[in-house]
Design a protein around this motif. Structure first.
Motif, PDB file in Angstrom:
ATOM      1  N   MET A   1      -8.239  56.825 -20.198  1.00 37.57           N
ATOM      2  CA  MET A   1      -9.088  55.695 -19.922  1.00 37.57           C
ATOM      3  C   MET A   1      -8.440  54.821 -18.873  1.00 37.57           C
ATOM      4  N   CYS A   2      -9.283  54.133 -18.167  1.00 39.63           N
ATOM      5  CA  CYS A   2      -8.794  53.105 -17.265  1.00 39.63           C
ATOM      6  C   CYS A   2      -9.846  52.006 -17.186  1.00 39.63           C
ATOM      7  N   ILE A   3      -9.417  50.877 -16.674  1.00 38.51           N
ATOM      8  CA  ILE A   3     -10.321  49.749 -16.472  1.00 38.51           C
ATOM      9  C   ILE A   3     -10.127  49.263 -15.049  1.00 38.51           C
ATOM     10  N   PHE A   4     -11.242  49.023 -14.379  1.00 36.39           N
ATOM     11  CA  PHE A   4     -11.218  48.406 -13.059  1.00 36.39           C
ATOM     12  C   PHE A   4     -11.576  46.942 -13.272  1.00 36.39           C
ATOM     13  N   ILE A   5     -10.661  46.040 -12.911  1.00 36.05           N
ATOM     14  CA  ILE A   5     -10.906  44.610 -13.107  1.00 36.05           C
ATOM     15  C   ILE A   5     -11.047  43.916 -11.758  1.00 36.05           C
ATOM     16  N   ASP A   6     -11.602  42.716 -11.779  1.00 32.23           N
ATOM     17  CA  ASP A   6     -11.747  41.863 -10.601  1.00 32.23           C
ATOM     18  C   ASP A   6     -12.693  42.496  -9.574  1.00 32.23           C
ATOM     19  N   PRO A   7     -13.996  42.279  -9.741  1.00 26.61           N
ATOM     20  CA  PRO A   7     -14.986  42.874  -8.840  1.00 26.61           C
ATOM     21  C   PRO A   7     -14.749  42.624  -7.351  1.00 26.61           C
ATOM     22  N   SER A   8     -14.083  41.546  -6.982  1.00 32.22           N
ATOM     23  CA  SER A   8     -13.840  41.302  -5.557  1.00 32.22           C
ATOM     24  C   SER A   8     -12.794  42.259  -4.988  1.00 32.22           C
ATOM     25  N   ASN A   9     -11.941  42.824  -5.853  1.00 33.97           N
ATOM     26  CA  ASN A   9     -10.890  43.750  -5.396  1.00 33.97           C
ATOM     27  C   ASN A   9     -10.858  45.071  -6.154  1.00 33.97           C
ATOM     28  N   TRP A  10     -11.482  45.166  -7.313  1.00 34.48           N
ATOM     29  CA  TRP A  10     -11.452  46.320  -8.207  1.00 34.48           C
ATOM     30  C   TRP A  10     -10.036  46.875  -8.339  1.00 34.48           C
ATOM     31  N   CYS A  67      -1.688  67.572  -5.976  1.00 35.92           N
ATOM     32  CA  CYS A  67      -0.801  67.621  -7.143  1.00 35.92           C
ATOM     33  C   CYS A  67       0.474  68.362  -6.751  1.00 35.92           C
ATOM     34  N   ASP A  68       1.613  67.740  -6.918  1.00 38.09           N
ATOM     35  CA  ASP A  68       2.910  68.372  -6.620  1.00 38.09           C
ATOM     36  C   ASP A  68       2.977  68.947  -5.210  1.00 38.09           C
ATOM     37  N   GLY A  69       2.414  68.245  -4.240  1.00 33.15           N
ATOM     38  CA  GLY A  69       2.502  68.654  -2.842  1.00 33.15           C
ATOM     39  C   GLY A  69       1.454  69.652  -2.372  1.00 33.15           C
ATOM     40  N   TYR A  70       0.551  70.081  -3.247  1.00 30.63           N
ATOM     41  CA  TYR A  70      -0.514  70.989  -2.829  1.00 30.63           C
ATOM     42  C   TYR A  70      -1.841  70.483  -3.385  1.00 30.63           C
ATOM     43  N   TYR A  71      -2.920  70.997  -2.829  1.00 32.05           N
ATOM     44  CA  TYR A  71      -4.239  70.573  -3.273  1.00 32.05           C
ATOM     45  C   TYR A  71      -4.756  71.516  -4.347  1.00 32.05           C
ATOM     46  N   GLU A  72      -5.373  70.920  -5.345  1.00 33.99           N
ATOM     47  CA  GLU A  72      -5.834  71.670  -6.510  1.00 33.99           C
ATOM     48  C   GLU A  72      -7.303  71.346  -6.771  1.00 33.99           C
ATOM     49  N   SER A  73      -8.066  72.362  -7.096  1.00 34.17           N
ATOM     50  CA  SER A  73      -9.470  72.198  -7.450  1.00 34.17           C
ATOM     51  C   SER A  73      -9.553  71.867  -8.935  1.00 34.17           C
ATOM     52  N   VAL A  74     -10.154  70.707  -9.256  1.00 33.73           N
ATOM     53  CA  VAL A  74     -10.241  70.257 -10.638  1.00 33.73           C
ATOM     54  C   VAL A  74     -11.652  69.766 -10.953  1.00 33.73           C
ATOM     55  N   TYR A  75     -11.966  69.731 -12.253  1.00 29.86           N
ATOM     56  CA  TYR A  75     -13.282  69.279 -12.717  1.00 29.86           C
ATOM     57  C   TYR A  75     -13.096  68.216 -13.790  1.00 29.86           C
ATOM     58  N   PHE A  76     -14.011  67.239 -13.785  1.00 31.44           N
ATOM     59  CA  PHE A  76     -13.935  66.134 -14.741  1.00 31.44           C
ATOM     60  C   PHE A  76     -15.314  65.764 -15.276  1.00 31.44           C
ATOM     61  N   ASN A  77     -15.333  65.344 -16.531  1.00 31.81           N
ATOM     62  CA  ASN A  77     -16.442  64.568 -17.076  1.00 31.81           C
ATOM     63  C   ASN A  77     -15.952  63.129 -17.058  1.00 31.81           C
ATOM     64  N   TYR A  78     -16.788  62.220 -16.638  1.00 29.50           N
ATOM     65  CA  TYR A  78     -16.376  60.824 -16.666  1.00 29.50           C
ATOM     66  C   TYR A  78     -17.582  59.910 -16.730  1.00 29.50           C
ATOM     67  N   THR A  79     -17.317  58.706 -17.183  1.00 32.07           N
ATOM     68  CA  THR A  79     -18.342  57.694 -17.265  1.00 32.07           C
ATOM     69  C   THR A  79     -17.766  56.362 -16.811  1.00 32.07           C
ATOM     70  N   TYR A  80     -18.589  55.588 -16.128  1.00 32.23           N
ATOM     71  CA  TYR A  80     -18.246  54.212 -15.767  1.00 32.23           C
ATOM     72  C   TYR A  80     -19.208  53.307 -16.518  1.00 32.23           C
ATOM     73  N   TRP A  94     -15.231  49.987 -17.315  1.00 25.48           N
ATOM     74  CA  TRP A  94     -14.449  50.800 -18.238  1.00 25.48           C
ATOM     75  C   TRP A  94     -14.742  52.251 -17.901  1.00 25.48           C
ATOM     76  N   CYS A  95     -13.701  53.005 -17.598  1.00 23.74           N
ATOM     77  CA  CYS A  95     -13.856  54.404 -17.198  1.00 23.74           C
ATOM     78  C   CYS A  95     -13.211  55.312 -18.245  1.00 23.74           C
ATOM     79  N   ILE A  96     -14.002  56.225 -18.770  1.00 23.02           N
ATOM     80  CA  ILE A  96     -13.497  57.232 -19.702  1.00 23.02           C
ATOM     81  C   ILE A  96     -13.577  58.572 -18.984  1.00 23.02           C
ATOM     82  N   THR A  97     -12.468  59.282 -18.928  1.00 26.72           N
ATOM     83  CA  THR A  97     -12.376  60.511 -18.143  1.00 26.72           C
ATOM     84  C   THR A  97     -11.775  61.628 -18.977  1.00 26.72           C
ATOM     85  N   GLN A  98     -12.298  62.844 -18.767  1.00 25.63           N
ATOM     86  CA  GLN A  98     -11.751  64.028 -19.423  1.00 25.63           C
ATOM     87  C   GLN A  98     -11.735  65.163 -18.410  1.00 25.63           C
ATOM     88  N   GLU A  99     -10.577  65.767 -18.225  1.00 22.63           N
ATOM     89  CA  GLU A  99     -10.516  66.924 -17.331  1.00 22.63           C
ATOM     90  C   GLU A  99     -11.155  68.118 -18.022  1.00 22.63           C
TER      91      GLU A  99
END
Length: 111
Positions: A1-10, A67-80, A94-99
């Motif tokens: 989870m993460c939270i983005f706060i302060d709409p003027s700067n996120w 990731c670790d100096g190379y590019y990786e193809s990844v998939y996520f479910n997430y919600t804002y 409020w962001c909930i994320t799952q790889e």
């Protein structure tokens, strides 16, 4: 989870479990979202959530992340999800994320 706060700067706040999602972007605690994830900032936050005031959900969204100096193809479910102040204005997201990379790859193998 993460939270983005302060709409003027996120500004980005997150817990230890969110570090693997950040990959090479860690440490990003207290940094502006537009500096950490410019595409997400421009598209998802600015347009989808802030202008509508409604939650946004994405299923098995594909990204190419470093990731670790190379590019990786990844998939996520997430919600804002917007967090509102008592006056009805959005004060945070409020962001909930799952790889879901392994599930997506396993499903492809079964087809």
């Amino acid at each position: 989870m993460c939270i983005f706060i302060d709409p003027s700067n996120w500004t980005l706040l997150y817990n230890k479990a969110f570090v693997p999602i950040l990959m090479a972007k860690h440490p990003a605690l207290g940094k502006q979202v537009k500096d950490v994830w410019p595409k997400i900032y421009e598209i998802r936050i600015s347009i989808d959530v802030v202008t509508t005031g409604e939650s946004f959900y994405s299923h098995d969204q594909h990204y190419i992340l470093q990731c670790d100096g190379y590019y990786e193809s990844v998939y996520f479910n997430y919600t804002y999800n917007p967090i509102f102040k008592s006056d009805g204005k959005i004060c945070a997201l409020w962001c909930i994320t799952q790889e879901t990379t392994q599930q997506v790859l396993n499903t492809r193998k079964l087809k």
